[in-house]
Enzyme design. Structure first.
Site, PDB file in Angstrom:
ATOM      1  N   GLY A 281      33.647  27.980  73.481  1.00  0.00           N
ATOM      2  CA  GLY A 281      33.365  27.331  72.196  1.00  0.00           C
ATOM      3  C   GLY A 281      34.392  27.717  71.157  1.00  0.00           C
ATOM      4  N   ASN A 282      34.104  27.406  69.916  1.00  0.00           N
ATOM      5  CA  ASN A 282      34.992  27.822  68.823  1.00  0.00           C
ATOM      6  C   ASN A 282      34.148  28.152  67.603  1.00  0.00           C
ATOM      7  OD1 ASN A 282      34.798  25.364  67.055  1.00  0.00           O
ATOM      8  ND2 ASN A 282      35.562  24.418  68.928  1.00  0.00           N
ATOM      9  N   ARG A 283      34.815  28.592  66.541  1.00  0.00           N
ATOM     10  CA  ARG A 283      34.084  29.161  65.407  1.00  0.00           C
ATOM     11  C   ARG A 283      33.629  28.124  64.386  1.00  0.00           C
ATOM     12  NH1 ARG A 283      37.525  33.663  62.964  1.00  0.00           N
ATOM     13  NH2 ARG A 283      35.741  33.748  61.567  1.00  0.00           N
ATOM     14  N   SER A 284      33.836  26.862  64.638  1.00  0.00           N
ATOM     15  CA  SER A 284      33.444  25.860  63.639  1.00  0.00           C
ATOM     16  C   SER A 284      31.925  25.849  63.430  1.00  0.00           C
ATOM     17  CB  SER A 284      33.896  24.477  64.104  1.00  0.00           C
ATOM     18  OG  SER A 284      33.314  23.497  63.279  1.00  0.00           O
TER      19      SER A 284
END
Ligand code: CTP
Length: 413
Positions: free
Chosen positions: A204-207
């Site tokens: 995933g990512n931090r958005s």
């Protein structure tokens, strides 16, 4: 003329429903007030009868009509309950119809908006939250309460949303609201995608999705019909159509399926560029050694859109960069054939993921560059929507991209 049933329950905020009624009538809506017995302990039916489009209804049995709830429910284009008490939400979720308002709620096929108002302890009670989740699942729109002064001098969450916001939300749901984006179909994507490694893990990512949610709310406030394609679980503003997705492929499919019926696309989602080539069917076990994960590219949504968009559509992208901001953003604007790109340096502490502020530069397809000061994501969303409104009103006439020529990168094609 749109017909709205305004349900009023017995809470101290019932007096604010008078203002909601007046605002809706002023906006040209036919308002039929329905008051519960408890509501009349706080505000008199005469007040509503004087202001509304027809006399206030208070009883299933004592009025001139034999079955008022079916007429009210069938004729309504929308039913709004403001304030909605914990009792009303519980009865509605359980399908109990023991008075005129709850009977009308069950007798209608029209969209329903509930605007809860109660003390913080009641608002946060799991029973209330579960009832709301049930109603949301059934398609009921919820205008969340605000935080502020409550009855008895307490301060907290549970205060009825501002009457202007209640009226605005009703008008937005009726598609009857003015504003610079009135009637414009805006599709916003939000949040970071999750690409599964196995049934329990993902890349995933931090958005956080905050920027996309803020754009959806700002577009709604300007009169747009908004669809939000989101990877986030949190509720969207009332009146927004929500499509839940998880992976880049799902964002791609959700956007392309709706592209023809979209006037403005805002790609605020942080879409993964790579995904595991094959997600394991079962949980990867530690004892089996260090796994080797082979990645493959995901479809680039904006590149796919570039090949199919119409000249009258407005397409907005985001560029989250950690270096050479303007150079990278301009390159993306051109490669993805965007009308506008919102560039921001995510390595700055006040301008990245999870924070409530942003410092952005807007670049447009005419070579224009606008460096904006540090502002809240809500304010930035407002600026973006104002620029979108200007682009939309001149769309088709501008130097829009020729969709016949293929985009430079489109692994999907
Ligand atoms: N985007 C997209 N599809 C992808 C990846 C990104 O549509 N598979 C969109 C994003 O929503 C954003 C814009 O493209 O609006 C730019 O995203 P970004 O990740 O900054 O750009 P990339 O093209 O992925 O380039 P790079 O990773 O090299 O920065």
């Amino acid at each position: 003329m749109a017909r709205v049933v305004l349900g009023v329950c017995g809470g101290i905020a019932a007096y604010k429903a008078v203002e909601v009624c007046r605002r809706l009538v002023d906006a040209g809506v036919h308002v039929a007030p329905v008051l519960t017995d408890d509501a009349q302990r706080f505000v008199g039916a005469v007040t509503f009868s004087a202001l509304a489009s027809e006399p206030a209804h208070t009883s299933l049995f004592d009025g001139p009509e034999p079955i008022p709830h079916t007429r009210l429910g069938q004729q309504a284009d929308l039913v709004v309950v403001a304030p909605a008490t914990a009792k009303l939400l519980g009865k509605y979720a359980a399908g109990i119809s023991d008075d005129l308002l709850t009977a009308t709620l069950l007798a209608t096929r029209a969209p329903v908006l509930v605007c809860p108002a109660m003390h913080t302890e009641m608002w946060e009670h799991p029973a209330v939250q579960e009832n709301l989740a049930t109603l949301r699942r059934r398609g009921v729109h919820v205008l969340e309460p605000a935080t502020g002064r409550l009855a008895g001098g307490d301060v907290g969450a549970g205060r009825l949303a501002d009457p202007a916001d209640v009226a605005d939300t009703v008008l937005a749901l009726l598609g009857a609201r003015g504003g610079p984006l009135a009637g414009v179909r805006v599709l916003v994507t939000a949040g970071g995608t999750r690409e599964p490694l196995d049934p329990v893990r993902f890349i995933g990512n931090r958005s956080s999705g905050k920027m996309g949610y803020a754009v959806a709310a700002a577009a709604l406030r300007r009169g747009a019909r908004v669809t939000l394609v989101t990877t986030q679980g949190r509720p969207a503003p009332a009146g927004v159509d929500v499509v839940r997705v998880e992976t880049a492929q799902e964002v791609h499919d959700a956007v392309l399926a709706r592209l023809d019926a979209t006037d403005v696309l805002v790609m605020a989602a942080a879409v993964a560029d790579f995904r595991p080539k094959a997600a394991a069917g079962q949980k990867i076990k530690k004892g089996e050694g260090v796994p080797e994960v082979v990645l493959e590219p995901t479809p680039d949504v904006l590149a796919a859109v570039a090949g199919r968009r119409r000249r009258d559509q407005v397409v907005v992208g985001f560029a989250a960069e950690t270096e050479r901001l303007l150079e990278h953003a301009r390159d993306k604007l051109e490669r993805k054939r965007l009308d506008l790109i919102v560039a921001n340096d995510v390595s700055a502490p006040d301008s990245g993921f999870e924070v409530d502020t942003n410092r952005a530069v807007l670049l447009d397809a005419h070579g224009g560059t606008e460096a904006l000061p540090l502002m809240s994501k809500d304010d930035l969303a407002g600026v973006i929507c104002d620029r979108i409104a200007a682009l939309h009103s001149s769309a088709g006439a501008g130097p829009s991209y020729d969709s016949a020529a293929p985009a430079q990168e489109d692994p999907d094609e």
